[in-house]
Design a protein around this motif. Structure first.
Motif, short mmCIF file in Angstrom:
data_model
loop_
_atom_site.label_atom_id
_atom_site.label_comp_id
_atom_site.label_asym_id
_atom_site.label_seq_id
_atom_site.Cartn_x
_atom_site.Cartn_y
_atom_site.Cartn_z
N ILE A 383 0.86 -1.34 0.17
CA ILE A 383 0.14 -0.05 0.13
C ILE A 383 0.65 1.31 -0.13
CG2 ILE A 383 -1.70 1.43 1.27
CD1 ILE A 383 -2.70 -1.34 2.44
N TYR A 387 0.81 2.51 -3.72
CA TYR A 387 -0.38 3.36 -3.88
C TYR A 387 -0.11 4.68 -3.52
CZ TYR A 387 -5.34 4.37 -3.77
OH TYR A 387 -6.69 5.05 -4.19
N LYS A 391 2.55 6.34 -6.30
CA LYS A 391 1.20 6.92 -6.74
C LYS A 391 0.50 6.22 -7.89
CE LYS A 391 2.35 11.61 -5.28
NZ LYS A 391 1.74 11.53 -3.92
N LYS A 393 -2.37 4.78 -8.81
CA LYS A 393 -3.76 4.57 -8.08
C LYS A 393 -4.58 3.36 -8.79
CE LYS A 393 -2.84 8.21 -5.77
NZ LYS A 393 -2.61 8.15 -4.25
N LYS A 394 -4.13 2.26 -8.64
CA LYS A 394 -4.85 1.14 -8.93
C LYS A 394 -5.34 0.40 -7.87
CE LYS A 394 -1.90 -0.01 -12.90
NZ LYS A 394 -0.81 -0.97 -13.60
N PHE A 395 -6.90 1.10 -7.53
CA PHE A 395 -7.57 0.80 -6.17
C PHE A 395 -7.50 -0.73 -5.75
CE2 PHE A 395 -11.49 0.66 -3.76
CZ PHE A 395 -10.99 1.42 -2.74
N VAL A 396 -8.02 -1.52 -6.65
CA VAL A 396 -8.05 -2.88 -6.13
C VAL A 396 -6.46 -3.52 -6.17
CG1 VAL A 396 -8.76 -5.32 -6.95
CG2 VAL A 396 -10.36 -3.24 -7.63
N TYR A 398 -3.53 -2.27 -5.57
CA TYR A 398 -2.62 -1.83 -4.70
C TYR A 398 -3.37 -1.37 -3.26
CZ TYR A 398 0.49 -2.42 -8.41
OH TYR A 398 1.08 -2.82 -9.50
N LEU A 399 -4.36 -1.30 -3.05
CA LEU A 399 -5.24 -0.87 -2.06
C LEU A 399 -6.02 -1.95 -1.34
CD1 LEU A 399 -5.20 1.66 0.07
CD2 LEU A 399 -7.28 2.22 -1.19
N VAL A 400 -7.07 -2.44 -1.98
CA VAL A 400 -8.07 -3.29 -1.64
C VAL A 400 -7.46 -4.68 -1.26
CG1 VAL A 400 -10.09 -4.51 -2.15
CG2 VAL A 400 -9.96 -2.13 -2.83
#
Length: 452
Positions: A383, A387, A391, A393-396, A398-400
């Motif tokens: 993360i 993320y 930066k 911003k691949k939400f699923v 690198y974050l979800v």
């Protein structure tokens, strides 16, 4: 001589490993660490705690561990160097936090070969009582240590042979179980939803508890990432191997638990919960299958011991290279075999001492603390690094996914026993004192990061 040439010469003179491991080697390495017959160690108690739905618990655990396996793979692609959890946290979040991640994971890597020495010696002593337990400890430790000193290529070939043998035993076990099931109820009896869902006994909290226990059968896929500097193609192979070993291992565990449940539906009626699969093996194949399964468990101690000792020695090498551990000792490589011989010998000595003087229950409780701590750090590293720092911003991606991996591990972590948490935090406190001294109050960075 130019500055660039000087750096190149220094790099070439620095201790380095041989790149010999392929994707197949890495996958087998991960499976060897987990061991294909891992259900034998927890089956009785886990089957009872889940009300006979251990296959469901294993399925949940496999999915849960896949999140962390993904995170390990992403960090290995970003930093294809030895060190695993330690390196990823150090480079992605903070160098001093990296030390604590490595310090916590070091506990897990030290305890894996220790506990397999204990389990292997116990079963070997039961099979051949004329040879004392302590002699078996030295035999197992000696073989594992020598193979690791000879080199990772030798260890990889040895693992291939031993994992193949265990795989054959698992297949034989499953076949005998299926024959026993069909003998009782015909071919249709092999297909049943009960091991995954039994409405009469289904309790969600019990299933989650069983899944938490089953997660520890997966400890080992992360060790693959400690071999990045010995991988032929680390950027592509490490992440694939982490996920594949977790997936393949999970399927092997689920199949064994599934057929075992159908052979012996009454999970509260084992002669001993500690050796439940031996009761099942005896029903399915008699004394021959019981003996074969016992030998396979002893063999599993060699595979897990080889991989555990190798991973711990590589982690110490990385920490020594960054001078968070004494560099001269921990980065010394054997002149011929290019293996961290001092680290391997140190690991062998610690494991022998622990196997002779500690109890299996005590060691088993501590293993989870280091493993789950390391998993949480690596999920956070994905993360922070991808993320926020890069930066992307691949939400699923690198974050979800890493976020779920962290939350799952944190949930399991806070449900560890009070004794485990107490001893684990004492270990971390020792690390704090050591780090305070060596970094002059956290003011000194590892040399590898000073110029970065």
């Amino acid at each position: 001589m130019s500055h660039g040439q000087s750096n190149a010469n220094q790099d070439s003179a620095a201790p380095h490993f041989k790149r010999v491991l392929t994707l197949k080697d890495l996958v087998i390495y991960g499976i060897a660490f987990m061991t294909p017959i891992a259900p034998a160690y927890i089956y009785g108690f886990a089957a009872q705690s889940t009300g006979g739905m251990l296959p469901l618990a294993y399925l949940i655990a496999m999915v849960a561990m896949m999140f962390s396996a993904y995170s390990y793979g992403r960090m290995a692609a970003a930093f294809p160097v030895s060190g695993s959890t330690y390196t990823y946290t150090q480079r992605a979040i903070h160098p001093h936090l990296g030390f604590f991640a490595g310090w916590a994971m070091f506990m897990d890597y030290v305890l894996v070969p220790l506990i397999v020495f204990m389990v292997g010696a116990s079963y070997a002593n039961a099979l051949i009582p004329s040879i004392p337990y302590w002699v078996w400890v030295f035999i197992i430790a000696g073989v594992i240590t020598v193979v690791n000193i000879l080199g990772i290529a030798v260890a990889a070939k040895t693992n291939q042979i031993l994992v193949l043998f265990m795989g054959i035993v698992v297949v034989i076990f499953v076949i005998f179980c299926m024959k026993a099931i069909m003998g009782e109820g015909g071919a249709s009896a092999v297909v049943s939803i009960t091991p995954f869902f039994n409405s009469e006994k289904f309790v969600m909290t019990a299933i989650i508890s069983g899944a938490a226990m089953a997660c520890f059968s997966f400890l080992g896929f992360d060790s693959i990432t400690t071999l990045s500097e010995e991988s032929v193609n680390p950027q592509n192979d490490i992440w694939k191997a982490a996920i594949l070993s977790c997936l393949i291992g999970g399927i092997i565990f689920i199949v064994q638990a599934y057929v075992a449940q159908l052979v012996w539906p009454d999970v509260n009626n084992f002669s001993s919960a500690d050796t439940a699969l031996f009761d099942i093996a005896n029903v399915a194949g008699g004394a021959v299958l019981v003996t074969l399964y016992t030998v396979a468990i002893i063999v599993s101690t060699f595979t897990a011991g080889l991989t555990g000792q190798a991973s711990a020695s590589r982690l110490m090498f990385s920490m020594g290279r960054d001078e968070v551990l004494p560099k001269k000792f921990f980065t010394h490589l054997h002149p011929k075999y290019k293996t961290p011989i001092y680290n391997i010998l140190l690991m062998g000595s610690i494991s022998i001492a622990g196997a002779l003087f500690l109890s299996i229950d005590f060691v088993a409780e501590l293993m989870s603390f280091g493993g789950l701590t390391g998993f949480m750090f690596v999920n956070l590293s994905v993360i922070v690094y991808y993320y926020f720092r890069k930066k992307e911003k691949k939400f699923v991606r690198y974050l979800v996914i890493p976020g779920l991996g962290f939350l799952i591990c944190f949930y399991l972590f806070i449900n560890l026993s009070p004794l485990t948490l107490k001893v684990g935090f004492i270990w971390l406190a020792i690390g704090v004192v050591y780090a305070l001294i060596t970094t002059k109050g956290f003011k000194k960075l590892p040399p590898s990061l000073i110029d970065s």
